[in-house]
Design a protein around this motif. Structure first.
Motif, PDB file in Angstrom:
ATOM      1  N   ALA A 258       0.872  -1.175   0.000  1.00  0.00           N
ATOM      2  CA  ALA A 258       0.000   0.000   0.000  1.00  0.00           C
ATOM      3  C   ALA A 258       0.907   1.222   0.000  1.00  0.00           C
ATOM      4  N   MET A 259       0.595   2.204  -0.844  1.00  0.00           N
ATOM      5  CA  MET A 259       1.485   3.351  -0.995  1.00  0.00           C
ATOM      6  C   MET A 259       0.977   4.599  -0.293  1.00  0.00           C
ATOM      7  N   THR A 260      -0.144   4.481   0.413  1.00  0.00           N
ATOM      8  CA  THR A 260      -0.639   5.577   1.242  1.00  0.00           C
ATOM      9  C   THR A 260      -1.051   5.017   2.600  1.00  0.00           C
ATOM     10  N   GLY A 261      -1.152   5.901   3.569  1.00  0.00           N
ATOM     11  CA  GLY A 261      -1.534   5.457   4.899  1.00  0.00           C
ATOM     12  C   GLY A 261      -2.945   4.917   4.957  1.00  0.00           C
ATOM     13  N   ARG A 262      -3.876   5.616   4.308  1.00  0.00           N
ATOM     14  CA  ARG A 262      -5.276   5.194   4.336  1.00  0.00           C
ATOM     15  C   ARG A 262      -5.459   3.828   3.694  1.00  0.00           C
ATOM     16  N   SER A 263      -4.831   3.639   2.536  1.00  0.00           N
ATOM     17  CA  SER A 263      -4.952   2.335   1.880  1.00  0.00           C
ATOM     18  C   SER A 263      -4.268   1.260   2.714  1.00  0.00           C
ATOM     19  N   GLY A 264      -3.209   1.641   3.437  1.00  0.00           N
ATOM     20  CA  GLY A 264      -2.531   0.689   4.306  1.00  0.00           C
ATOM     21  C   GLY A 264      -3.438   0.184   5.412  1.00  0.00           C
ATOM     22  N   VAL A 265      -4.148   1.100   6.065  1.00  0.00           N
ATOM     23  CA  VAL A 265      -5.083   0.704   7.121  1.00  0.00           C
ATOM     24  C   VAL A 265      -6.146  -0.229   6.555  1.00  0.00           C
ATOM     25  N   ASP A 266      -6.665   0.104   5.373  1.00  0.00           N
ATOM     26  CA  ASP A 266      -7.711  -0.717   4.753  1.00  0.00           C
ATOM     27  C   ASP A 266      -7.205  -2.123   4.434  1.00  0.00           C
ATOM     28  N   VAL A 267      -5.991  -2.212   3.885  1.00  0.00           N
ATOM     29  CA  VAL A 267      -5.438  -3.521   3.525  1.00  0.00           C
ATOM     30  C   VAL A 267      -5.195  -4.363   4.774  1.00  0.00           C
ATOM     31  N   ILE A 268      -4.658  -3.746   5.809  1.00  0.00           N
ATOM     32  CA  ILE A 268      -4.394  -4.479   7.051  1.00  0.00           C
ATOM     33  C   ILE A 268      -5.697  -4.982   7.665  1.00  0.00           C
ATOM     34  N   ARG A 269      -6.719  -4.134   7.648  1.00  0.00           N
ATOM     35  CA  ARG A 269      -8.012  -4.527   8.209  1.00  0.00           C
ATOM     36  C   ARG A 269      -8.624  -5.689   7.424  1.00  0.00           C
TER      37      ARG A 269
ATOM     38  N   PRO B 110      -2.802  -9.590   8.030  1.00  0.00           N
ATOM     39  CA  PRO B 110      -1.448 -10.095   7.751  1.00  0.00           C
ATOM     40  C   PRO B 110      -0.768 -10.651   9.001  1.00  0.00           C
ATOM     41  N   ASP B 111       0.331 -11.372   8.760  1.00  0.00           N
ATOM     42  CA  ASP B 111       1.137 -11.899   9.860  1.00  0.00           C
ATOM     43  C   ASP B 111       2.104 -10.851  10.394  1.00  0.00           C
ATOM     44  N   ILE B 112       2.472  -9.896   9.544  1.00  0.00           N
ATOM     45  CA  ILE B 112       3.378  -8.828   9.958  1.00  0.00           C
ATOM     46  C   ILE B 112       3.195  -7.635   9.029  1.00  0.00           C
ATOM     47  N   VAL B 113       3.469  -6.440   9.555  1.00  0.00           N
ATOM     48  CA  VAL B 113       3.361  -5.199   8.784  1.00  0.00           C
ATOM     49  C   VAL B 113       4.695  -4.463   8.838  1.00  0.00           C
ATOM     50  N   ILE B 114       5.138  -3.990   7.677  1.00  0.00           N
ATOM     51  CA  ILE B 114       6.312  -3.118   7.598  1.00  0.00           C
ATOM     52  C   ILE B 114       5.792  -1.743   7.206  1.00  0.00           C
ATOM     53  N   LEU B 115       5.975  -0.773   8.076  1.00  0.00           N
ATOM     54  CA  LEU B 115       5.285   0.514   7.953  1.00  0.00           C
ATOM     55  C   LEU B 115       6.261   1.682   7.912  1.00  0.00           C
ATOM     56  N   ASP B 116       6.228   2.424   6.813  1.00  0.00           N
ATOM     57  CA  ASP B 116       7.040   3.636   6.710  1.00  0.00           C
ATOM     58  C   ASP B 116       6.373   4.756   7.500  1.00  0.00           C
TER      59      ASP B 116
ATOM     60  N   LYS C 190      -1.629   3.941  15.060  1.00  0.00           N
ATOM     61  CA  LYS C 190      -2.649   4.174  16.088  1.00  0.00           C
ATOM     62  C   LYS C 190      -3.990   3.584  15.669  1.00  0.00           C
ATOM     63  N   GLU C 191      -4.364   3.772  14.403  1.00  0.00           N
ATOM     64  CA  GLU C 191      -5.641   3.242  13.924  1.00  0.00           C
ATOM     65  C   GLU C 191      -5.616   1.716  13.859  1.00  0.00           C
ATOM     66  N   VAL C 192      -4.494   1.163  13.431  1.00  0.00           N
ATOM     67  CA  VAL C 192      -4.378  -0.300  13.349  1.00  0.00           C
ATOM     68  C   VAL C 192      -4.499  -0.925  14.731  1.00  0.00           C
ATOM     69  N   ARG C 193      -3.896  -0.296  15.720  1.00  0.00           N
ATOM     70  CA  ARG C 193      -3.930  -0.858  17.074  1.00  0.00           C
ATOM     71  C   ARG C 193      -5.333  -0.841  17.681  1.00  0.00           C
ATOM     72  N   GLU C 194      -6.255  -0.138  17.055  1.00  0.00           N
ATOM     73  CA  GLU C 194      -7.635  -0.148  17.536  1.00  0.00           C
ATOM     74  C   GLU C 194      -8.357  -1.435  17.171  1.00  0.00           C
ATOM     75  N   PHE C 195      -7.829  -2.169  16.163  1.00  0.00           N
ATOM     76  CA  PHE C 195      -8.514  -3.397  15.751  1.00  0.00           C
ATOM     77  C   PHE C 195      -7.587  -4.599  15.588  1.00  0.00           C
TER      78      PHE C 195
ATOM     79  N   THR D  48      -0.156  -6.568  22.109  1.00  0.00           N
ATOM     80  CA  THR D  48       0.734  -6.979  21.036  1.00  0.00           C
ATOM     81  C   THR D  48       1.568  -8.161  21.538  1.00  0.00           C
ATOM     82  N   PRO D  49       2.228  -8.900  20.636  1.00  0.00           N
ATOM     83  CA  PRO D  49       3.066 -10.017  21.088  1.00  0.00           C
ATOM     84  C   PRO D  49       4.124  -9.610  22.112  1.00  0.00           C
ATOM     85  N   VAL D  50       4.752  -8.457  21.908  1.00  0.00           N
ATOM     86  CA  VAL D  50       5.769  -8.003  22.856  1.00  0.00           C
ATOM     87  C   VAL D  50       5.143  -7.705  24.209  1.00  0.00           C
ATOM     88  N   GLU D  51       4.011  -7.031  24.210  1.00  0.00           N
ATOM     89  CA  GLU D  51       3.341  -6.708  25.469  1.00  0.00           C
ATOM     90  C   GLU D  51       2.928  -7.975  26.211  1.00  0.00           C
ATOM     91  N   TYR D  52       2.433  -8.961  25.457  1.00  0.00           N
ATOM     92  CA  TYR D  52       2.014 -10.213  26.092  1.00  0.00           C
ATOM     93  C   TYR D  52       3.208 -10.931  26.714  1.00  0.00           C
TER      94      TYR D  52
END
Length: 226
Positions: free
Chosen positions: A32-43, A47-53, A66-71, A156-160
């Motif tokens: 995804a080349m924008t933030g909004r499309s990134g949130v949509d794709v993740i939702r 995925p098993d992992i996200v690499i986020l610029d 922040k938005e991803v961590r809501e869901f 998150t896995p680290v928090e757990y």
């Protein structure tokens, strides 16, 4: 393995894709080349992992995270071009599991991905039943679920891993060094300041207000008080 890369530079996306094909030929990489499309794709794709610029053309990576961590508790590695530690700290505060600073070696990125996935897949402790570790906190070690006052808490896995490590050693101080070795295992490039960020984030999610369940022993480490 399904990977989502949120990055606005196609050359970097292509290079990451080649690196993944070399290390994990079976990986399904979605971009995804924008933030909004990134949130949509993740939702949508879970995925098993996200690499986020961090630097994106519409909303920045902090907002995406922040938005991803809501869901979702999906592991996230942030990419930043800035040498200022402020970006790293903001990313960790927002829920990132690790970070890589641009420009980076792609083998280094793959090593980070491997370490983050290992932490997500390997629970540090299992039990056959739910374990009530305090009057308010309950951990299902089999399904890796946490509840406070019977309210589910998304970690998150680290928090757990951090929470379970402290619970496993309840009423004893866990030194910073042991926290890094047990929770992050290998591939972690942070320090005690970053550990404090994760603990602060964990406390917030648990609603851990005075008298705290998680105590800081300055200069030594942290302790879960039962």
């Amino acid at each position: 393995m399904k990977v989502v890369v949120v990055e606005d530079e196609k050359s970097i996306i292509d290079a990451i894709k080649v690196a993944f094909e070399f290390r994990w030929p079976e990986a399904n990489l979605l971009a995804a080349m924008t933030g909004r499309s990134g949130v949509d794709v993740i939702r949508k794709e879970h995925p098993d992992i996200v690499i986020l610029d961090i630097n994106l053309p519409d909303i920045n990576g902090f907002t995406v995270l922040k938005e991803v961590r809501e869901f979702s508790s999906v592991p996230v590695i942030i990419l930043t071009v800035r040498s200022d530690d402020t970006d790293v700290l903001r990313g960790l505060e927002a829920g990132a599991d690790d970070y890589v600073t641009k420009p980076f070696n792609y083998m280094t990125l793959l090593a980070r991905v491997k370490a983050v996935l290992r932490r997500a897949e390997t629970p540090p402790l299992k039990n056959s039943q739910d374990t009530l570790v305090s009057p308010r906190l309950k951990i299902d070690f089999v399904n890796q679920r946490v509840a406070v006052d019977d309210r589910p808490v998304r970690l998150t896995p680290v928090e757990y891993r951090l929470l379970v490590l402290l619970v496993k050693n309840k009423n004893s101080v866990v030194p910073y060094k042991d926290i890094v070795e047990d929770v992050w295992q290998t591939g972690y490039q942070g320090d005690t300041d970053n550990i404090r960020i994760y603990v602060r984030r964990l406390r917030k999610k648990l609603g851990d207000e005075p008298p705290n369940m998680i105590l800081n022993r300055h200069g030594s480490g942290y302790m879960f008080k039962s």
